[in-house]
Design a protein around this motif. Structure first.
Motif, PDB file in Angstrom:
ATOM      1  N   PRO A 112      58.246  61.597  55.022  1.00  0.00           N
ATOM      2  CA  PRO A 112      57.140  60.644  54.889  1.00  0.00           C
ATOM      3  C   PRO A 112      56.571  60.654  53.479  1.00  0.00           C
ATOM      4  CG  PRO A 112      56.348  62.653  55.904  1.00  0.00           C
ATOM      5  CD  PRO A 112      57.837  62.827  55.723  1.00  0.00           C
ATOM      6  N   ILE A 113      56.178  59.498  52.995  1.00  0.00           N
ATOM      7  CA  ILE A 113      55.421  59.391  51.743  1.00  0.00           C
ATOM      8  C   ILE A 113      53.992  59.091  52.171  1.00  0.00           C
ATOM      9  CG2 ILE A 113      55.183  58.217  49.526  1.00  0.00           C
ATOM     10  CD1 ILE A 113      57.847  59.657  49.831  1.00  0.00           C
ATOM     11  N   SER A 114      53.125  60.082  52.073  1.00  0.00           N
ATOM     12  CA  SER A 114      51.784  59.975  52.656  1.00  0.00           C
ATOM     13  C   SER A 114      50.683  60.250  51.641  1.00  0.00           C
ATOM     14  CB  SER A 114      51.668  60.971  53.820  1.00  0.00           C
ATOM     15  OG  SER A 114      50.358  61.029  54.313  1.00  0.00           O
ATOM     16  N   ARG A 115      49.610  59.485  51.764  1.00  0.00           N
ATOM     17  CA  ARG A 115      48.446  59.722  50.914  1.00  0.00           C
ATOM     18  C   ARG A 115      47.825  61.077  51.214  1.00  0.00           C
ATOM     19  NH1 ARG A 115      45.542  53.912  51.772  1.00  0.00           N
ATOM     20  NH2 ARG A 115      46.821  52.679  50.307  1.00  0.00           N
ATOM     21  N   GLY A 116      48.008  61.524  52.446  1.00  0.00           N
ATOM     22  CA  GLY A 116      47.426  62.811  52.849  1.00  0.00           C
ATOM     23  C   GLY A 116      47.936  63.965  52.023  1.00  0.00           C
ATOM     24  N   THR A 117      49.125  63.806  51.425  1.00  0.00           N
ATOM     25  CA  THR A 117      49.689  64.852  50.566  1.00  0.00           C
ATOM     26  C   THR A 117      49.610  64.451  49.096  1.00  0.00           C
ATOM     27  OG1 THR A 117      51.899  63.900  50.911  1.00  0.00           O
ATOM     28  CG2 THR A 117      51.245  65.701  52.360  1.00  0.00           C
ATOM     29  N   GLY A 118      48.793  63.443  48.816  1.00  0.00           N
ATOM     30  CA  GLY A 118      48.562  63.033  47.435  1.00  0.00           C
ATOM     31  C   GLY A 118      49.658  62.187  46.832  1.00  0.00           C
ATOM     32  N   ARG A 119      50.475  61.567  47.679  1.00  0.00           N
ATOM     33  CA  ARG A 119      51.593  60.773  47.177  1.00  0.00           C
ATOM     34  C   ARG A 119      51.314  59.280  47.316  1.00  0.00           C
ATOM     35  NH1 ARG A 119      57.077  62.864  49.586  1.00  0.00           N
ATOM     36  NH2 ARG A 119      57.887  61.998  47.628  1.00  0.00           N
ATOM     37  N   SER A 120      52.042  58.472  46.550  1.00  0.00           N
ATOM     38  CA  SER A 120      51.892  57.019  46.639  1.00  0.00           C
ATOM     39  C   SER A 120      53.268  56.373  46.672  1.00  0.00           C
ATOM     40  CB  SER A 120      51.097  56.472  45.452  1.00  0.00           C
ATOM     41  OG  SER A 120      51.860  56.544  44.257  1.00  0.00           O
ATOM     42  N   ALA A 121      53.343  55.211  47.279  1.00  0.00           N
ATOM     43  CA  ALA A 121      54.603  54.477  47.348  1.00  0.00           C
ATOM     44  C   ALA A 121      55.003  53.963  45.964  1.00  0.00           C
ATOM     45  CB  ALA A 121      54.470  53.312  48.320  1.00  0.00           C
ATOM     46  N   THR A 122      54.016  53.598  45.163  1.00  0.00           N
ATOM     47  CA  THR A 122      54.306  53.072  43.827  1.00  0.00           C
ATOM     48  C   THR A 122      54.943  54.142  42.950  1.00  0.00           C
ATOM     49  OG1 THR A 122      51.964  53.519  43.353  1.00  0.00           O
ATOM     50  CG2 THR A 122      52.579  51.225  43.780  1.00  0.00           C
ATOM     51  N   ALA A 123      54.416  55.351  42.993  1.00  0.00           N
ATOM     52  CA  ALA A 123      54.972  56.443  42.191  1.00  0.00           C
ATOM     53  C   ALA A 123      56.361  56.817  42.683  1.00  0.00           C
ATOM     54  CB  ALA A 123      54.052  57.660  42.234  1.00  0.00           C
ATOM     55  N   ARG A 133      60.031  44.912  42.852  1.00  0.00           N
ATOM     56  CA  ARG A 133      59.645  46.289  43.200  1.00  0.00           C
ATOM     57  C   ARG A 133      58.153  46.524  43.042  1.00  0.00           C
ATOM     58  NH1 ARG A 133      63.728  48.290  41.149  1.00  0.00           N
ATOM     59  NH2 ARG A 133      64.861  48.721  43.088  1.00  0.00           N
ATOM     60  N   GLN A 134      57.549  46.022  41.985  1.00  0.00           N
ATOM     61  CA  GLN A 134      56.114  46.238  41.786  1.00  0.00           C
ATOM     62  C   GLN A 134      55.299  45.513  42.856  1.00  0.00           C
ATOM     63  OE1 GLN A 134      54.296  46.918  37.988  1.00  0.00           O
ATOM     64  NE2 GLN A 134      52.973  45.111  38.203  1.00  0.00           N
ATOM     65  N   GLN A 135      55.669  44.282  43.168  1.00  0.00           N
ATOM     66  CA  GLN A 135      54.962  43.535  44.215  1.00  0.00           C
ATOM     67  C   GLN A 135      55.087  44.228  45.569  1.00  0.00           C
ATOM     68  OE1 GLN A 135      54.856  39.264  44.774  1.00  0.00           O
ATOM     69  NE2 GLN A 135      55.998  38.980  42.873  1.00  0.00           N
ATOM     70  N   LEU A 136      56.298  44.661  45.882  1.00  0.00           N
ATOM     71  CA  LEU A 136      56.552  45.249  47.192  1.00  0.00           C
ATOM     72  C   LEU A 136      55.722  46.504  47.429  1.00  0.00           C
ATOM     73  CD1 LEU A 136      58.189  45.439  49.840  1.00  0.00           C
ATOM     74  CD2 LEU A 136      59.897  46.766  48.553  1.00  0.00           C
ATOM     75  N   TRP A 137      55.760  47.425  46.489  1.00  0.00           N
ATOM     76  CA  TRP A 137      55.095  48.703  46.746  1.00  0.00           C
ATOM     77  C   TRP A 137      53.591  48.645  46.531  1.00  0.00           C
ATOM     78  CZ3 TRP A 137      57.527  51.144  50.060  1.00  0.00           C
ATOM     79  CH2 TRP A 137      58.926  51.086  50.105  1.00  0.00           C
ATOM     80  N   LEU A 141      66.647  56.098  50.089  1.00  0.00           N
ATOM     81  CA  LEU A 141      66.323  54.789  50.665  1.00  0.00           C
ATOM     82  C   LEU A 141      64.862  54.822  51.080  1.00  0.00           C
ATOM     83  CD1 LEU A 141      69.422  55.696  51.758  1.00  0.00           C
ATOM     84  CD2 LEU A 141      69.384  53.299  52.380  1.00  0.00           C
ATOM     85  N   LEU A 142      64.033  54.123  50.309  1.00  0.00           N
ATOM     86  CA  LEU A 142      62.598  54.098  50.544  1.00  0.00           C
ATOM     87  C   LEU A 142      62.266  52.861  51.372  1.00  0.00           C
ATOM     88  CD1 LEU A 142      60.370  56.051  49.538  1.00  0.00           C
ATOM     89  CD2 LEU A 142      59.869  54.387  47.737  1.00  0.00           C
ATOM     90  N   ALA A 143      61.795  53.076  52.594  1.00  0.00           N
ATOM     91  CA  ALA A 143      61.537  51.964  53.516  1.00  0.00           C
ATOM     92  C   ALA A 143      60.046  51.725  53.677  1.00  0.00           C
ATOM     93  CB  ALA A 143      62.152  52.264  54.882  1.00  0.00           C
ATOM     94  N   THR A 144      59.663  50.450  53.768  1.00  0.00           N
ATOM     95  CA  THR A 144      58.267  50.124  54.046  1.00  0.00           C
ATOM     96  C   THR A 144      57.941  50.516  55.490  1.00  0.00           C
ATOM     97  OG1 THR A 144      58.837  47.859  54.722  1.00  0.00           O
ATOM     98  CG2 THR A 144      58.221  48.206  52.417  1.00  0.00           C
ATOM     99  N   THR A 145      56.706  50.868  55.737  1.00  0.00           N
ATOM    100  CA  THR A 145      56.280  51.225  57.090  1.00  0.00           C
ATOM    101  C   THR A 145      55.810  50.002  57.869  1.00  0.00           C
ATOM    102  OG1 THR A 145      54.026  51.710  56.353  1.00  0.00           O
ATOM    103  CG2 THR A 145      55.605  53.543  56.366  1.00  0.00           C
ATOM    104  N   ARG A 146      55.861  48.843  57.211  1.00  0.00           N
ATOM    105  CA  ARG A 146      55.453  47.588  57.853  1.00  0.00           C
ATOM    106  C   ARG A 146      56.553  46.540  57.694  1.00  0.00           C
ATOM    107  NH1 ARG A 146      50.020  47.150  59.184  1.00  0.00           N
ATOM    108  NH2 ARG A 146      48.794  49.005  58.634  1.00  0.00           N
TER     109      ARG A 146
END
Length: 210
Positions: A7-18, A67-71, A141-146
């Motif tokens: 998971p890429i989660s804000r709870g662990t200080g991560r962002s989809a953009t980064a 890529r910038q728009q998506l994330w 492979l980075l997938a959107t959660t929506r």
């Protein structure tokens, strides 16, 4: 065999953009925080592209190929401080295949994920690390959660739902979904190995199960 789901989660200080910028070796500005993540000097990224569901009309969802728009859309769609903003599948690519064949395999698997969940999948193929095993070709492979829609990202994909909500849709537990995906990767890899005349095969099952 290697497939990990992270998971890429804000709870662990991560962002989809980064995460997307790093994996694709690109520059992405996070519109919510104002931060810019620039990894254009990163080496070892052989190919990166965004795969969308086959059922989506290309003209309506074409925005998601940026890529910038998506994330940034993925970040804007979430409100919670601990929200999961992306889901990553990391796979080991068969070293028996050529670069073009590894790309075809990765694209096919990304398309399967995109079609299964209605999400966008940002794939990046990385070369083996210079100090490591020269056979270690792998892909992120980075997938959107929506789900991808014409005007942005919509409802949560089914794999992101709680088990109680999945049950209401007639679906089994999320862990069973992950197990199915592990099997799908083995099927894809083995089909491509066979198609190119290789006897090698991978098996997603545990040694005990085998």
């Amino acid at each position: 065999y290697h497939l990990s789901v992270k998971p890429i989660s804000r709870g662990t200080g991560r962002s989809a953009t980064a995460a997307a910028a790093y994996r694709a070796a690109e520059r992405i500005r996070d519109e919510l925080t104002g931060e810019t993540f620039d990894y254009r000097r990163k080496r070892g990224v052989e190919h990166a592209e965004i795969v969308l569901p086959g059922t989506a009309a290309s003209g309506e969802t074409g925005w998601a190929r940026d890529r910038q728009q998506l994330w940034n859309a993925a970040e804007r769609a979430e409100r919670r401080k601990d929200a999961r903003v992306a889901r990553e599948y990391e796979v080991a690519l068969p070293h028996e295949l050529s670069a073009a064949e590894r790309l075809a395999l990765t694209r096919a698997f990304a398309q399967t994920l995109a079609d299964r969940f209605g999400c966008a999948v940002d794939l990046a193929i990385h070369a083996p690390h210079r100090e490591g095993d020269t056979r270690n070709h792998h892909a992120h492979l980075l997938a959107t959660t929506r789900r991808v829609e014409a005007r942005g990202l919509g409802a949560k994909t089914t794999i992101e739902l709680k088990d109680v909500d999945r049950a209401k849709l007639g679906l089994g537990p999320a862990k069973e979904e992950v197990k199915a995906i592990r099997g799908l990767w083995a099927e894809h890899a083995n089909a491509h190995l066979a198609a190119h005349g290789h006897e090698a095969r991978i098996d997603h099952r545990s040694l005990e199960a085998q």
